[in-house]
Design an enzyme around this catalytic site. Structure first.
Site, PDB file in Angstrom:
ATOM      1  N   PRO A   1      27.937  -8.541  84.117  1.00  0.00           N
ATOM      2  CA  PRO A   1      28.809  -9.250  85.044  1.00  0.00           C
ATOM      3  C   PRO A   1      29.917  -8.550  85.330  1.00  0.00           C
ATOM      4  CG  PRO A   1      27.606 -10.769  83.647  1.00  0.00           C
ATOM      5  CD  PRO A   1      27.352  -9.353  82.885  1.00  0.00           C
ATOM      6  N   CYS A   2      30.497  -8.563  86.473  1.00  0.00           N
ATOM      7  CA  CYS A   2      31.715  -7.698  86.993  1.00  0.00           C
ATOM      8  C   CYS A   2      32.861  -8.708  87.102  1.00  0.00           C
ATOM      9  CB  CYS A   2      31.526  -6.968  88.112  1.00  0.00           C
ATOM     10  SG  CYS A   2      31.145  -7.844  89.579  1.00  0.00           S
ATOM     11  N   GLN A   3      32.669  -9.934  86.951  1.00  0.00           N
ATOM     12  CA  GLN A   3      33.648 -11.070  87.633  1.00  0.00           C
ATOM     13  C   GLN A   3      34.779 -10.927  86.534  1.00  0.00           C
ATOM     14  OE1 GLN A   3      30.199 -11.469  87.335  1.00  0.00           O
ATOM     15  NE2 GLN A   3      29.549 -12.909  89.239  1.00  0.00           N
TER      16      GLN A   3
ATOM     17  N   PHE B   1      36.402  -8.573  85.671  1.00  0.00           N
ATOM     18  CA  PHE B   1      37.128  -7.425  85.658  1.00  0.00           C
ATOM     19  C   PHE B   1      37.521  -7.296  86.973  1.00  0.00           C
ATOM     20  CE2 PHE B   1      33.742  -6.830  82.567  1.00  0.00           C
ATOM     21  CZ  PHE B   1      34.408  -7.102  81.204  1.00  0.00           C
TER      22      PHE B   1
END
EC number: 2.1.1.204
Length: 514
Positions: A111-113, A115
């Protein structure tokens, strides 16, 4: 792919585990070592972008068996629709060492959230509960008796330099891996879409990654639109002035104020350019704001960009992206009078040659014909286009060569950084009154976004799935075009020089984001 499968499968027996699907033979310093059938663990599988990338990268005679894990119901539904098999819905935090043993390859997009700099993200790094799965893998990887031989990870730029990144790289080192960080933009691969992402490649029994070290070749400065490139002390001074104009424009929410600021910057650029002329030169006199008889006239036909990002002594002059963009830049350079090259040197961008950036395809090549029902969903209303923020959105035509990155919030959040909008009329947009273009402005469809990302035209999305869910899964997916080339490097040692040239500098800690 022009690769001899028999050479690819001539594996060194001392380098591979004792498996029945491995062809063994004499060691070769040039032939990659691949099993006939790779066992591939897809962690955070999403809608299968990494799977498509690997299938595109593998040479003839080598296949793969995939074991996908993803707990998201919408991703799993789309994955099953396209690949005929469902993702395992177990949370990755629940996987044990036994579940992760004996794979050749791990492919993963955590998951990128934690960063990302999108409005909904808080950049909590390891403090974000969505990092729990990656944190769990950090603990398990060094404990495996038979860890994978290759690992590929993708995330947003902000993952670089994060605590989570440091912890993951530490786990890789502890497990005996060498790794390679690389930041690439999709537009460097000939696609008219800016999508900059962080990639971390890791290998345990091969030595392919050292071929792509940044020092192996000069960079091509990544994703830049075509135009005329100025370099030198004079360009540095104009770059400083332009960046000050950008900073000033960011302080104003009004589009007309921003345009006035940039118009002033263009006029100052032309005045500074005139001052470079040798004494008595008249080629640029009597032209008002223009430098020659055909260009740099008015305020809309051209603009200045502070690019390349990592070269403070450079500046790019960009012309309207109609079919004549290359001709305009070339003619501009040809008509420039001779100048002191110790102050400024001019060249065409992109350069020509074997390692030049690929020609960018126009937006129209990626478009679909929406059904009447879908068109009704993706058209922007006059009420939306009359909102105060509407003039500052990104509007592009089918002939254009650039679009902004499409995020998972595309269609929900209206902002330039969430993705561009398509102007279907050939008429230029009146930014002072964008509502007059109602009926001709729409969102790009989810399928069109997949086309930009390099998914095959045959890839399908369930039409009955809510539009917001389709936008979310495609906006969070990987660029297959980029990932397939990275996997050719990781597994086969191919394409190192070109990837190194397209590599972008890492972001600063204050510049992290999507």
């Amino acid at each position: 792919m022009g690769v001899d499968a028999s050479r690819l499968l001539a594996a060194c027996p001392c380098a591979l585990r004792d498996r029945s699907d491995v062809s063994t033979g004499a060691c070769s310093s040039t032939a990659p070592v691949l099993p006939e059938r790779l066992r591939v663990c897809e962690l955070f599988a999403g809608i299968g972008g990494w799977r498509l990338a690997l299938e595109a990268a593998l040479p003839e005679g080598v296949s793969a068996r995939f074991y996908p894990f993803d707990s998201g119901p919408h991703c799993s539904e789309i994955y099953s629709l396209n690949f005929g098999e469902a993702c395992c819905r177990r949370n990755i935090e629940q996987l044990t060492s036994k579940d992760l043993e004996d794979f050749d390859v791990w492919l993963m997009s955590p998951p990128c959230q934690p960063f990302s700099t999108t409005r909904e993200a808080k950049q909590r790094d390891l403090g974000d509960k969505r990092c729990a799965a990656l944190d769990h893998l950090c603990k398990l990887l060094p404990l495996l008796r038979h860890p994978p031989r290759w690992i590929a990870l993708e995330n947003v730029k902000g993952f670089h330099g994060s605590d989570a990144c440091a912890k993951w790289r530490g786990a890789l080192q502890q497990a005996g891996f060498r790794d390679r960080e690389i930041i690439l933009d999709l537009s460097s691969f000939g696609t008219p879409n800016h999508r900059t992402r962080y990639y971390l490649l890791a290998e345990r029994e091969t030595t392919n990654l050292h071929l792509a070290e940044p020092a192996s070749a000069p960079r091509l400065a990544g994703a830049m639109p075509p135009g005329a490139l100025a370099r030198g002390p004079w360009a540095r001074e104009r770059r400083i002035a332009l960046e000050a104009a950008h900073a000033q424009a960011r302080q104003s929410p009004r589009h007309e104020v921003k345009e006035a600021i940039f118009a002033d910057a263009r006029r100052a650029f032309v005045r500074a350019l005139r001052q470079l002329l040798p004494s008595g030169e008249s080629g640029m006199s009597g032209m008002g704001d223009g430098v020659s008889s055909f260009c740099l006239v008015g305020t809309e036909a051209w603009k200045l960009l502070p690019l390349p990002k990592d070269d403070p002594e450079a500046l790019l002059v960009v012309f309207d992206t109609d079919g004549s963009v290359g001709t305009l830049a070339t003619q501009f350079l040809e008509e420039l009078p001779e100048m002191d090259t110790s102050l400024v040197s001019w060249s065409s961008w992109p350069p020509t040659g074997e390692l030049a950036p690929r020609s960018v395809r126009c937006v129209g090549e990626f478009l679909e014909t929406p059904s009447p029902e879908e068109l009704a969903e993706i058209l922007l209303s006059a009420a939306t286009l009359s909102r105060p923020f509407a003039p500052g959105l990104s509007y592009v035509h089918a002939k254009d060569l650039r679009t902004f990155c499409f995020t998972g919030h595309y269609g929900k959040v209206l902002h330039k950084s969430s993705g561009s909008l398509l102007l279907t009329s050939e008429e230029p947009l009146d930014r002072s009154r964008p509502e007059t273009a109602a009926g001709s402005v729409r969102f790009f469809s989810p399928k069109e976004i997949l086309n930009f990302l390099g998914f095959p035209r045959s890839y399908t999305l369930p039409p009955e799935m809510a539009l917001r869910h389709r936008y979310k899964v495609v906006g969070n997916s990987i660029a297959v075009t980029v990932a397939s080339e990275l996997l050719r490097l990781l597994l086969l040692g191919q394409g190192a020089a070109h990837l190194a040239q397209m590599e972008q500098p890492p972001p600063t800690r204050t510049g992290r984001g999507n």
